[in-house]
Design a protein around this motif. Structure first.
Motif, mmCIF file in Angstrom:
data_model
loop_
_atom_site.group_PDB
_atom_site.id
_atom_site.type_symbol
_atom_site.label_atom_id
_atom_site.label_comp_id
_atom_site.label_asym_id
_atom_site.label_seq_id
_atom_site.Cartn_x
_atom_site.Cartn_y
_atom_site.Cartn_z
ATOM 1 N N GLY A 57 0.806 -1.219 0.000
ATOM 2 C CA GLY A 57 0.000 0.000 0.000
ATOM 3 C C GLY A 57 0.838 1.268 0.000
ATOM 4 O O GLY A 57 1.963 1.295 0.516
ATOM 5 N N GLN A 58 0.287 2.307 -0.601
ATOM 6 C CA GLN A 58 0.945 3.611 -0.610
ATOM 7 C C GLN A 58 0.824 4.255 0.757
ATOM 8 O O GLN A 58 -0.243 4.246 1.373
ATOM 9 C CB GLN A 58 0.313 4.503 -1.675
ATOM 10 N N LYS A 59 1.924 4.832 1.254
ATOM 11 C CA LYS A 59 1.941 5.396 2.598
ATOM 12 C C LYS A 59 2.201 6.897 2.614
ATOM 13 O O LYS A 59 1.901 7.571 3.592
ATOM 14 C CB LYS A 59 3.002 4.681 3.453
ATOM 15 N N TRP A 60 2.830 7.388 1.566
ATOM 16 C CA TRP A 60 3.078 8.838 1.457
ATOM 17 C C TRP A 60 2.609 9.270 0.085
ATOM 18 O O TRP A 60 2.898 8.608 -0.920
ATOM 19 C CB TRP A 60 4.563 9.134 1.636
ATOM 20 N N TYR A 61 1.891 10.384 0.042
ATOM 21 C CA TYR A 61 1.297 10.847 -1.214
ATOM 22 C C TYR A 61 1.989 12.127 -1.647
ATOM 23 O O TYR A 61 1.964 13.139 -0.956
ATOM 24 C CB TYR A 61 -0.201 11.083 -1.033
ATOM 25 N N GLY A 62 2.638 12.048 -2.772
ATOM 26 C CA GLY A 62 3.354 13.188 -3.319
ATOM 27 C C GLY A 62 4.115 12.747 -4.550
ATOM 28 O O GLY A 62 4.067 11.590 -4.960
ATOM 29 N N VAL A 227 2.894 22.214 -0.839
ATOM 30 C CA VAL A 227 1.539 21.967 -0.345
ATOM 31 C C VAL A 227 0.765 21.195 -1.411
ATOM 32 O O VAL A 227 0.879 21.484 -2.608
ATOM 33 C CB VAL A 227 0.820 23.302 -0.043
ATOM 34 N N VAL A 228 0.010 20.201 -0.979
ATOM 35 C CA VAL A 228 -0.793 19.413 -1.916
ATOM 36 C C VAL A 228 -1.978 20.257 -2.370
ATOM 37 O O VAL A 228 -2.795 20.691 -1.553
ATOM 38 C CB VAL A 228 -1.298 18.111 -1.261
ATOM 39 N N LYS A 232 -7.552 15.338 -5.909
ATOM 40 C CA LYS A 232 -7.551 13.880 -5.874
ATOM 41 C C LYS A 232 -6.485 13.363 -4.912
ATOM 42 O O LYS A 232 -6.750 12.468 -4.094
ATOM 43 C CB LYS A 232 -7.311 13.321 -7.279
ATOM 44 N N SER A 233 -5.281 13.928 -4.999
ATOM 45 C CA SER A 233 -4.198 13.508 -4.108
ATOM 46 C C SER A 233 -4.525 13.834 -2.661
ATOM 47 O O SER A 233 -4.294 13.027 -1.753
ATOM 48 C CB SER A 233 -2.886 14.193 -4.511
ATOM 49 N N GLU A 234 -5.084 15.022 -2.437
ATOM 50 C CA GLU A 234 -5.421 15.414 -1.069
ATOM 51 C C GLU A 234 -6.519 14.522 -0.503
ATOM 52 O O GLU A 234 -6.482 14.137 0.665
ATOM 53 C CB GLU A 234 -5.850 16.878 -1.032
ATOM 54 N N ALA A 235 -7.491 14.163 -1.332
ATOM 55 C CA ALA A 235 -8.558 13.266 -0.888
ATOM 56 C C ALA A 235 -7.984 11.907 -0.494
ATOM 57 O O ALA A 235 -8.424 11.303 0.497
ATOM 58 C CB ALA A 235 -9.602 13.103 -1.996
ATOM 59 N N GLU A 236 -6.994 11.419 -1.242
ATOM 60 C CA GLU A 236 -6.373 10.135 -0.914
ATOM 61 C C GLU A 236 -5.646 10.198 0.419
ATOM 62 O O GLU A 236 -5.707 9.262 1.223
ATOM 63 C CB GLU A 236 -5.393 9.735 -2.027
ATOM 64 N N ILE A 237 -4.953 11.318 0.660
ATOM 65 C CA ILE A 237 -4.241 11.475 1.934
ATOM 66 C C ILE A 237 -5.221 11.510 3.097
ATOM 67 O O ILE A 237 -5.042 10.812 4.111
ATOM 68 C CB ILE A 237 -3.405 12.769 1.916
ATOM 69 N N VAL A 238 -6.262 12.312 2.975
ATOM 70 C CA VAL A 238 -7.251 12.443 4.050
ATOM 71 C C VAL A 238 -7.938 11.106 4.304
ATOM 72 O O VAL A 238 -8.131 10.692 5.450
ATOM 73 C CB VAL A 238 -8.290 13.535 3.710
ATOM 74 N N ARG A 239 -8.287 10.408 3.232
ATOM 75 C CA ARG A 239 -8.951 9.110 3.376
ATOM 76 C C ARG A 239 -8.032 8.090 4.051
ATOM 77 O O ARG A 239 -8.452 7.335 4.926
ATOM 78 C CB ARG A 239 -9.399 8.604 2.003
ATOM 79 N N PHE A 240 -6.759 8.073 3.653
ATOM 80 C CA PHE A 240 -5.779 7.147 4.224
ATOM 81 C C PHE A 240 -5.639 7.367 5.724
ATOM 82 O O PHE A 240 -5.689 6.419 6.519
ATOM 83 C CB PHE A 240 -4.431 7.342 3.513
ATOM 84 N N ARG A 241 -5.461 8.619 6.131
ATOM 85 C CA ARG A 241 -5.285 8.929 7.558
ATOM 86 C C ARG A 241 -6.563 8.669 8.353
ATOM 87 O O ARG A 241 -6.518 8.222 9.505
ATOM 88 C CB ARG A 241 -4.854 10.386 7.717
ATOM 89 N N LEU A 288 -3.996 26.042 7.065
ATOM 90 C CA LEU A 288 -4.935 25.385 6.150
ATOM 91 C C LEU A 288 -4.269 24.227 5.409
ATOM 92 O O LEU A 288 -4.474 24.016 4.227
ATOM 93 C CB LEU A 288 -5.512 26.406 5.159
ATOM 94 N N SER A 289 -3.448 23.481 6.153
ATOM 95 C CA SER A 289 -2.702 22.370 5.571
ATOM 96 C C SER A 289 -3.563 21.118 5.479
ATOM 97 O O SER A 289 -4.657 21.036 6.054
ATOM 98 C CB SER A 289 -1.473 22.066 6.426
ATOM 99 N N THR A 290 -3.044 20.144 4.760
ATOM 100 C CA THR A 290 -3.728 18.855 4.683
ATOM 101 C C THR A 290 -3.822 18.222 6.058
ATOM 102 O O THR A 290 -4.825 17.589 6.393
ATOM 103 C CB THR A 290 -2.961 17.918 3.721
ATOM 104 N N ALA A 291 -2.765 18.393 6.878
ATOM 105 C CA ALA A 291 -2.781 17.835 8.232
ATOM 106 C C ALA A 291 -3.921 18.425 9.060
ATOM 107 O O ALA A 291 -4.585 17.714 9.829
ATOM 108 C CB ALA A 291 -1.444 18.082 8.919
ATOM 109 N N GLU A 292 -4.168 19.740 8.905
ATOM 110 C CA GLU A 292 -5.263 20.363 9.650
ATOM 111 C C GLU A 292 -6.618 19.894 9.116
ATOM 112 O O GLU A 292 -7.574 19.753 9.876
ATOM 113 C CB GLU A 292 -5.135 21.882 9.561
ATOM 114 N N GLN A 293 -6.665 19.634 7.841
ATOM 115 C CA GLN A 293 -7.887 19.094 7.257
ATOM 116 C C GLN A 293 -8.198 17.715 7.842
ATOM 117 O O GLN A 293 -9.355 17.413 8.169
ATOM 118 C CB GLN A 293 -7.707 19.005 5.739
ATOM 119 N N ILE A 294 -7.170 16.906 8.005
ATOM 120 C CA ILE A 294 -7.327 15.587 8.619
ATOM 121 C C ILE A 294 -7.800 15.750 10.061
ATOM 122 O O ILE A 294 -8.673 15.024 10.528
ATOM 123 C CB ILE A 294 -5.998 14.807 8.554
#
Length: 370
Positions: A57-62, A227-228, A232-241, A288-294
């Motif tokens: 599985g993919q663990k880091w998105y970038g 910053v992502v 689509k990539s950001e959605a994958e990161i948020v979903r993964f976490r 307003l980072s992806t981490a804060e979105q998570i």
């Protein structure tokens, strides 16, 4: 792993790492546990063209080029500096790299204003020194020195948060690859074994706090993590976490794709507004980072699980977003209130659906905090 609040990557993915190591016939630099190709595969996940008997599985998105350049740097004698805005996954990438290369990602120094030279070199066990004097047995090696002795990866988080004295101490380690212990007469030099390197991270928003000297910059290869912005990539990161959170808490709760779209669109709107703002008072304090979105989504999920009907609603998500981003009063609340009236309200009238509940939930949260 069940009795750990957060297992390091080498424990969390131990079975996967064992399997990759068992099939890895590629050339390995120094004391690396995996070849560079397998390190990349572990981090970015497998593809059908890899011809593996199991999926990784993919663990880091970038961008894969960031990972490849990081791996190449660590195979050289230079340090690696991952730099970027908060929440871009710098620390997670550093942990994954150390886990894949050394099977140990825990040799970490956290840079702060209170970090001293002892934290990256060594200190002393005072009671042993009083009883038996100074010796290698009474010395307490730092995580960096331990990494040197083991020929593995050491990590330095938030390098620009540490003072210039601490940064200068790193220069000799990265240049000479040894640490002198002047207090000892014998056995007073610790040499780095092949495979030792340092992965440092730095927050680009900390520029000016403790700028790196040109001498230290020369000893690092810089990999800038952007910053992502791709949804689509950001959605994958948020979903993964988020899936990790649900597994950790044994929560059976579905996150509707429509709600994820609402969250992604809201952050995209707020980022655009922040980029066009003419002063800091018109920008949210949040990055307003992806981490804060998570974090917003995790907060909404836990609230729904503990205090709701075990169903995530748009109103709960809105309340979580407002509560997480309204850090200054009244500035942030005024910005969010303007956004809710100027963007969310027209969108709810036009699109309805989840946006109706999101509009009401946000209004209530803003009113409560005002």
């Amino acid at each position: 792993m069940s009795d750990m609040l957060r297992a390091p990557a080498e424990i969390k993915y131990a079975e996967e790492l064992d399997w990759l190591e068992s099939i890895d016939d590629g050339p390995k630099p120094f004391s690396w546990r995996l070849s560079p190709k397998m390190v990349r595969l572990f981090i970015l996940g497998s593809e059908r063209a890899d011809g593996l008997d199991r999926e990784i599985g993919q663990k880091w998105y970038g961008d894969r080029s960031f990972v490849e350049r990081s791996i190449v740097t660590l195979a050289s004698d230079r340090g690696l500096l991952l730099i970027g805005d908060p929440g871009t996954g710098k620390s997670w990438l550093a942990e994954l790299l150390a886990a894949a290369i050394s099977r140990n990602s825990t040799l970490v120094v956290q840079g702060t204003a209170g970090t001293t030279e002892d934290h990256i070199k060594y200190s002393w066990n005072v009671s042993m020194v009083i009883a038996k004097g100074q010796s290698r047995a009474s010395m307490i090696p730092s995580p960096i020195m331990t990494a040197m002795e083991g020929g593995v990866i050491g990590r330095f988080e938030e390098l620009t948060r540490s003072t210039s004295d601490v940064q200068d101490a790193l220069i000799s380690i990265l240049s000479e690859k040894y640490v002198s212990i002047p207090e000892l007469d014998d056995d007073n030099i610790v040499f780095a074994k092949p495979g030792f390197s340092i992965i440092a991270t730095a927050n680009s928003r900390d520029r000016g706090v403790n700028d790196l000297s040109s001498a230290l910059k020369r000893r690092f290869n810089f990999v800038r993590i952007p910053v992502v912005t791709n949804k689509k990539s950001e959605a994958e990161i948020v979903r993964f976490r988020t899936e990790e959170l649900l597994r950790r808490h044994n929560i059976e709760l579905e996150v509707p794709p429509t709600l994820l779209d609402v969250l992604l669109q809201s952050f995209a709107d707020l980022r655009a507004a922040s980029a066009s703002a003419s002063s800091d008072d018109e920008r949210l304090e949040s990055a307003l980072s992806t981490a804060e979105q998570i974090g917003v989504l995790e907060d909404a999920i836990l609230h729904s699980n503990f205090f709701g009907a075990s169903t995530l609603t748009s109103a709960t998500l809105a309340g979580s977003l407002v509560g997480s981003l309204a850090r200054r009063s009244p500035e942030d609340l005024a910005i969010l209130n303007k956004y809710w009236h100027g963007v969310i309200e027209p969108r709810a009238k036009e699109q309805s659906g989840e946006w109706d509940g999101f509009l009401d939930g946000g209004r209530k949260a803003i009113a409560t905090l005002s």
